[in-house]
Structure formats: C-alpha cells, structure tokens
Design a protein around this motif. Structure first.
Motif, PDB file in Angstrom:
ATOM      1  N   ARG A  92       0.850  -1.221   0.059  1.00 47.34           N
ATOM      2  CA  ARG A  92      -0.021  -0.116   0.062  1.00 47.34           C
ATOM      3  C   ARG A  92       0.952   1.186   0.063  1.00 47.34           C
ATOM      4  O   ARG A  92       0.515   2.443   0.643  1.00 47.34           O
ATOM      5  N   ALA A  93       2.051   1.165  -0.512  1.00 44.15           N
ATOM      6  CA  ALA A  93       2.937   2.193  -0.655  1.00 44.15           C
ATOM      7  C   ALA A  93       2.519   3.057  -1.907  1.00 44.15           C
ATOM      8  O   ALA A  93       3.081   2.858  -3.088  1.00 44.15           O
ATOM      9  N   TRP A  94       1.429   3.946  -1.623  1.00 42.10           N
ATOM     10  CA  TRP A  94       0.957   4.704  -2.779  1.00 42.10           C
ATOM     11  C   TRP A  94       1.549   5.827  -3.243  1.00 42.10           C
ATOM     12  O   TRP A  94       1.330   6.561  -4.096  1.00 42.10           O
ATOM     13  N   ALA A  95       2.544   6.552  -2.019  1.00 40.19           N
ATOM     14  CA  ALA A  95       3.138   7.865  -2.507  1.00 40.19           C
ATOM     15  C   ALA A  95       4.676   7.654  -2.720  1.00 40.19           C
ATOM     16  O   ALA A  95       5.133   6.788  -2.277  1.00 40.19           O
ATOM     17  N   TRP A  96       5.116   8.703  -3.502  1.00 42.05           N
ATOM     18  CA  TRP A  96       6.314   8.463  -3.766  1.00 42.05           C
ATOM     19  C   TRP A  96       7.396   8.754  -2.705  1.00 42.05           C
ATOM     20  O   TRP A  96       7.083   9.139  -1.614  1.00 42.05           O
ATOM     21  N   LYS A  97       8.567   8.336  -2.900  1.00 42.16           N
ATOM     22  CA  LYS A  97       9.942   8.575  -2.089  1.00 42.16           C
ATOM     23  C   LYS A  97      10.481   9.846  -2.790  1.00 42.16           C
ATOM     24  O   LYS A  97      10.684   9.805  -3.716  1.00 42.16           O
ATOM     25  N   LEU A  98      10.995  10.718  -2.015  1.00 38.83           N
ATOM     26  CA  LEU A  98      12.050  11.656  -2.332  1.00 38.83           C
ATOM     27  C   LEU A  98      13.374  11.395  -2.079  1.00 38.83           C
ATOM     28  O   LEU A  98      13.544  10.775  -1.037  1.00 38.83           O
ATOM     29  N   TRP A  99      14.235  11.453  -2.859  1.00 40.44           N
ATOM     30  CA  TRP A  99      15.464  11.102  -2.813  1.00 40.44           C
ATOM     31  C   TRP A  99      16.731  12.230  -2.849  1.00 40.44           C
ATOM     32  O   TRP A  99      16.502  13.346  -3.477  1.00 40.44           O
ATOM     33  N   GLN A 100      17.680  12.246  -2.080  1.00 40.15           N
ATOM     34  CA  GLN A 100      18.906  12.895  -2.130  1.00 40.15           C
ATOM     35  C   GLN A 100      20.240  12.350  -2.180  1.00 40.15           C
ATOM     36  O   GLN A 100      20.504  11.411  -1.419  1.00 40.15           O
ATOM     37  N   LEU A 101      21.057  12.924  -2.950  1.00 38.29           N
ATOM     38  CA  LEU A 101      22.623  12.329  -2.833  1.00 38.29           C
ATOM     39  C   LEU A 101      23.407  13.426  -2.819  1.00 38.29           C
ATOM     40  O   LEU A 101      23.405  14.485  -3.485  1.00 38.29           O
ATOM     41  N   GLU A 102      24.282  13.367  -1.657  1.00 42.90           N
ATOM     42  CA  GLU A 102      25.473  14.521  -1.562  1.00 42.90           C
ATOM     43  C   GLU A 102      26.727  13.918  -2.049  1.00 42.90           C
ATOM     44  O   GLU A 102      26.967  12.944  -1.688  1.00 42.90           O
ATOM     45  N   ALA A 103      27.234  14.541  -2.879  1.00 46.90           N
ATOM     46  CA  ALA A 103      28.319  14.350  -3.772  1.00 46.90           C
ATOM     47  C   ALA A 103      29.549  15.101  -3.734  1.00 46.90           C
ATOM     48  O   ALA A 103      29.089  16.416  -3.637  1.00 46.90           O
ATOM     49  N   ILE A 104      30.577  14.483  -4.205  1.00 43.79           N
ATOM     50  CA  ILE A 104      31.682  15.604  -4.121  1.00 43.79           C
ATOM     51  C   ILE A 104      32.350  15.710  -5.706  1.00 43.79           C
ATOM     52  O   ILE A 104      32.398  14.506  -6.224  1.00 43.79           O
ATOM     53  N   VAL A 105      32.241  16.954  -6.244  1.00 49.39           N
ATOM     54  CA  VAL A 105      32.713  16.870  -7.702  1.00 49.39           C
ATOM     55  C   VAL A 105      34.079  17.357  -7.678  1.00 49.39           C
ATOM     56  O   VAL A 105      34.457  18.527  -7.294  1.00 49.39           O
ATOM     57  N   PRO A 106      35.093  16.383  -8.078  1.00 50.91           N
ATOM     58  CA  PRO A 106      36.487  16.894  -7.888  1.00 50.91           C
ATOM     59  C   PRO A 106      36.786  18.068  -8.792  1.00 50.91           C
ATOM     60  O   PRO A 106      36.027  18.081 -10.141  1.00 50.91           O
TER      61      PRO A 106
END
Ligand code: HEM
Ligand SMILES: Nc1nc2c(c(=O)[nH]1)N[C@H]1C(S)=C(S)[C@@H](COP(=O)(O)O)O[C@H]1N2
Ligand SMILES: [Mo]
Length: 498
Positions: free
Chosen positions: A436-450
C-alpha cells in the motif's frame, strides 16, 4: 533597518551589507520624499524576464529590478527566476517566510517603478474555456486550452506533498462549473436502480478516509520519447506526477451501500461532468477487485491537502485510485456503474495502452493491448536542472521515485558518470504499509565533484519492492502513444571553475 542579514549564513551577511548601503543611496523609502517613480504596464514588466533583459518582478503595485539580487538570494537564483517578469505574490503564498519585514525592506531597495492601473481582462465571447480557474504562474504550460501543465523541476520536490496549486494538471476538456449545493453523484446499484448522493450524503453517511497518494500521468516524460520520434502528443517533462493527501469516502463503502458484494466481479466505470461539444463525457474504468479491496484505498475524494478539492483537480468530487495510472482517477465525477465490461470511453479503449516500438498507426490494434492500470517503477532527477552550470565541490542531487500497484521504493541508484559507477541515494517520505505504498519517495545524494571535472552525466534508476528496475534506454520502449516512459533519467551539467 537593523541587520536584515542576521538570519542568513556568514557568507551572505557581507553581501547583504554591501547591497543595503547601495540601496539606501538609490531608493526612496516612504519617509523620504523624492521624485515619483516611472509607471510601467504589466506587459512592460513581463519583458524583463531574463538576466539579459534584467529581471523585474512586481509586489503590490511596485516594480522591482532584482537582477543584482539573484546571486544573493538565500533560496537560490533559479527560484527567483521563476517569478521573473511577473508578480511575487503567487510564489510568496507558497513560501510565506518572505512576508517578514526584513525581506520587504530588502525588496524596497530594488524598486524601479510602479504599475499603471489596468483594465480587468475581458473574456473572449463564446470561449468554452472562459470559466477555467486561475492558475499558478510557475506552472509550465503544455497546452492552455485544455489546460495541461506541470510544476517546474525546481519546485517539484521542494515539498513531499505537492502544494495543490503546483500539482500537475491534466485536463482533456474545459473545467466544468459545478454548484456543490445541487451536485449529485449517480450510482447504478446492484439492482439496476440509480442512487443519487449529494455531497452532504457522501460526507455524512460514509466515514472519511485519508490517503497520501501519488498521481502520475501515463504520458509523464513523453518529451524524451518525442526526442527519439515525435508522437505529436503533449510533450510532458518529468513533472506529470505529483503527490497529495486526499480525503473522502471509500469507494468500497459506497459500493457496499449500493448492494455490491466483495465476491462480485467485473469493472467499475466512472464518468466525468466534462463534456466534448458532441456531449461525450470523459470516462474510464478500474477492475472491480481494486475498487472493492479493503486495502485498495480507492477514494471518492472531496479534499486535497486538507482543503476542498480545487476546480482543476475535480471539484467537488473525484476518484483517487492509488497505484493506478492518472487517467483512471476521474475528476468531476458524475456517475459510477458496475458491469462485466470495461468503460466504453475513448480513453479506456483507444488511448492509455502500451505497444511495441514496432507498432505504427497503420498497424495498431487497440483491442490487442490491455488498458494501462498499475504503472511501472519510475524515478527522475529534479536537481540540478539539465544544462545547469555547477562548480566543483559539494553537489546535491535530488529527485523522486515511485512505483505503481502499491510497491514501495527500496532503493535509488545514482550515477554521476552516465552509469559506469553508482551511489545509493538517501530516501525520504511517508512510511506506508507493504503493498500500500501509494506515495512517492523523495531522494537526495550529497556528492563531491572533484576539481578538473568538465561535465557530469547524472543518471538515476529506482528499484521497487518487487525488485523491478527501470530500463536503461528510451528507444526500446518508445511507442506511438508516448506512454510509460520509465527509462533511466539522465541530466547533463557542465562544471565551471570554482
Ligand atoms: C525578488 C524576490 C525575492 C526576494 C527579495 C527574496 C528574498 C528572500 C530572503 C531574504 C530569504 C531568506 C528569508 C529568511 O530566512 O528570513 C529568502 C528565502 C527563500 N526564498 Fe526568496 N526571495 C525572492 C523570491 C523568491 C521566489 C520567487 C521563490 C520561489 C519560487 C523564493 C524561494 C525562497 C526559498 C525556497 C527560500 C528559503 C531558502 C532556505 O531557507 O533554504 N524566493 N528569499
Ligand atoms: N473527468 C476527467 N477526469 C480526468 C481527466 C479529464 O480530462 N477529465 N484527466 C485524467 C488524466 S489523463 C490524468 S493524468 C489525471 C490528472 O489529474 P490532475 O489534473 O488532478 O493532476 O486526471 C484524470 N482524470
Ligand atoms: Mo494522464
């Protein structure tokens, strides 16, 4: 005029300080008499919508040139640019922290003029869309009549529940004008009679149920399919998807009231109040099993995000079928019926079906493909925006992920090099029961750009609780209707000098 910058980070305090000095030199606060400001029309203001033409905005009847503030904005430059050339009010209604004295004072420093009084806009006689409601200016319009629009990527994942004004709007016809006092929902009952339910009946006689559910149009991300071969249909970006908390009566309760039993079979058909000139109404159907499932959470919704359902989203009543393609979530609901067959409507029979890339308009046989119901696993990157220019160092990548049929999102993989190497993003959102997982998940990634990086090819793909994953390319899933695009989403950005 005390330190407006105190709520801000260290870096910006200095910048604000500089600006405020300049501002007090050029501007004429209410207390200081000065020459009158020049007067502009809204059309003149609208021409200043980019940095090249200077960025103007209005607030009340004042006009501001905020070009020099863009880089200083605590909420980011791309957000102010959404209001460029127009009024701040609709944006500040969503981000009400602007309605503080220090923000208004700061804005006064950029005043360049005043708005000329204007004539109210005249409706075009005979326009079937004349009664359509006003809309939020941030929406990216696909077609105005009928109204089809999506929120800009920058705002799509700013909130877990999409503010109703920004929620994507997908209308096939003019928005019907409905008087809630005389509105009736007609339900064909198990004995062939027609029940007539008022809004009050629905609110009083059935328990109110709330469900947080994502609605996605089957055409979401069609623009990427159109880029391969044009389908000549609405070129949706990644924003034909939004999430709300819906409130209303359970469809199941109303069906039981109408004499149907859980052991019954067939399809539940819905008709809207929106009509084509020939009288054909919008319609669609869902399997009876889904409608009757106590864990299916299908609603006859009269509330969206705690408020009365807005007109664009089906006022006064719509169907919300969690986990099922947007097209079946019939708005401005007029009639419900149950029968052995699916809805005869064009949108059930001749649209919203998936085909092989081999199928053309000459060879298509609509009777051979099932109507889309549950949608496949989906995800997209909302930040950074395509072709953005970023700097080396910390980078935040953001997006959404969702799957149909109540499958939850178990993981989102993100690559910064076109899919050669991967990182696992952090998920956020409401925990919902399995299946019954009707709703989205928001996601995030913290990255380092060399340092030294020239460009990034950011890719995301989600995995749902059935371990279904998104396909890597759009080409092999292209189809004449341009539906069901759930390929890896890719965003390329250039990396400049720090
Ligand atoms: C010229 C117009 C604008 C001015 C002068 C302005 C000014 C400001 C100021 C001073 C703050 C910090 C407020 C505080 O923390 O007390 C702020 C934050 C913010 N603004 Fe604006 N703003 C403008 C336009 C916009 C627009 C159009 C949007 C959205 C589309 C927006 C979105 C935001 C957001 C999201 C934040 C919060 C940032 C954070 O806390 O991380 N702003 N703005
Ligand atoms: N009556 C009616 N219901 C409708 C539609 C419509 O045009 N008329 N559009 C459908 C489609 S294709 C989608 S994707 C969703 C969009 O819902 P929203 O506008 O609330 O986002 O409503 C569905 N329900
Ligand atoms: Mo749709």
């Amino acid at each position: 005029m005390v330190a407006a910058g105190t709520v801000l980070g260290m870096g910006t305090i200095l910048a604000y300080g500089d600006h405020r000095q300049q501002a007090t030199e050029v501007d004429a606060p209410e207390s200081t008499p000065g020459p009158p400001f020049p007067v502009f029309t809204r059309q003149e203001v609208a021409r200043h919508h980019s940095e090249a033409d200077r960025v103007w905005v209005t607030y009340g009847s004042d006009v501001f040139d905020v070009t020099d503030f863009l880089e200083l904005h605590p909420g980011g430059k791309s957000k102010i640019l959404l209001a460029a050339g127009g009024a701040l009010e609709p944006f500040w209604a969503l981000y009400a922290m602007h309605k503080q004295e220090h923000v208004l004072e700061l804005l006064q420093g950029y005043k360049v003029g005043e708005l000329s009084p204007e004539e109210p806009p005249q409706p075009t006689p005979g326009d079937p869309y004349a009664e359509d409601p006003p809309r939020h200016p941030a929406l990216k319009i696909n077609t105005l009549k009928p109204f089809n629009a999506e929120p800009p990527s920058e705002l799509l994942t700013e909130n877990y529940l999409t503010p109703s004004q920004l929620f994507f709007k997908r209308n096939h016809l003019p928005v019907p004008v409905v008087d809630p006092a005389t509105y009736r929902l007609h339900v064909r009952d198990a004995r062939g009679r027609t029940l007539s339910l008022s809004l009050r009946d629905l609110k009083r006689n059935f328990p109110k149920h709330k469900v947080t559910a994502t609605v996605q149009c089957a055409g979401n991300r069609r623009a990427e399919m159109n880029a391969i071969q044009n389908t000549n249909r609405l070129g949706w970006g990644i924003g034909a998807i939004s999430t709300a908390c819906w409130g209303g009566a359970r469809l199941r309760d109303v069906l039981v009231h109408a004499g149907y039993k859980p052991s019954d079979e067939g399809h539940v058909s819905f008709e809207g109040l929106d009509k084509e000139p020939n009288g054909t109404v919008y319609g669609a159907s869902i399997p009876f099993k889904k409608a009757m499932d106590p864990e299916g959470d299908v609603l006859l919704a009269y509330e969206m995000n705690g408020e009365e359902l807005p007109r664009d989203h089906g006022f006064p009543l719509r169907v919300v079928v969690p986990g099922i393609v947007g097209a079946r979530n019939v708005k401005w609901l007029a009639q419900i019926s149950v029968g052995p067959e699916e809805s005869k409507s064009h949108w059930q029979q001749k649209d919203y079906k998936g085909f092989s890339p081999a199928v053309t308009w000459d060879t298509v046989d609509f009777s051979k493909a099932p109507a889309i119901q549950e949608l496949p696993v989906q995800s997209a990157i909302t930040e950074p925006c395509p072709n953005a220019s970023i700097t080396p160092g910390e980078l935040t990548v953001k997006g959404y992920a969702w799957s149909g049929g109540g499958q939850s999102i178990v993981r989102v993989d993100v690559s910064l090099d076109g899919g050669k190497s991967w990182h696992v993003a952090k998920l956020a959102g409401e925990e919902q029961a399995p299946g019954r997982a009707w709703a989205w998940k928001l996601w995030q990634l913290e990255a380092i750009v060399p340092p030294g990086t020239k460009e990034l090819n950011i890719v995301c793909k989600a995995v749902d609780s059935n371990y279904n994953q998104q396909p890597d390319k759009v080409g092999p899933i292209w189809n004449i209707l341009g539906v069901l695009n759930n390929a890896w989403h890719q965003v390329s950005v250039s990396v400049g000098e720090d």
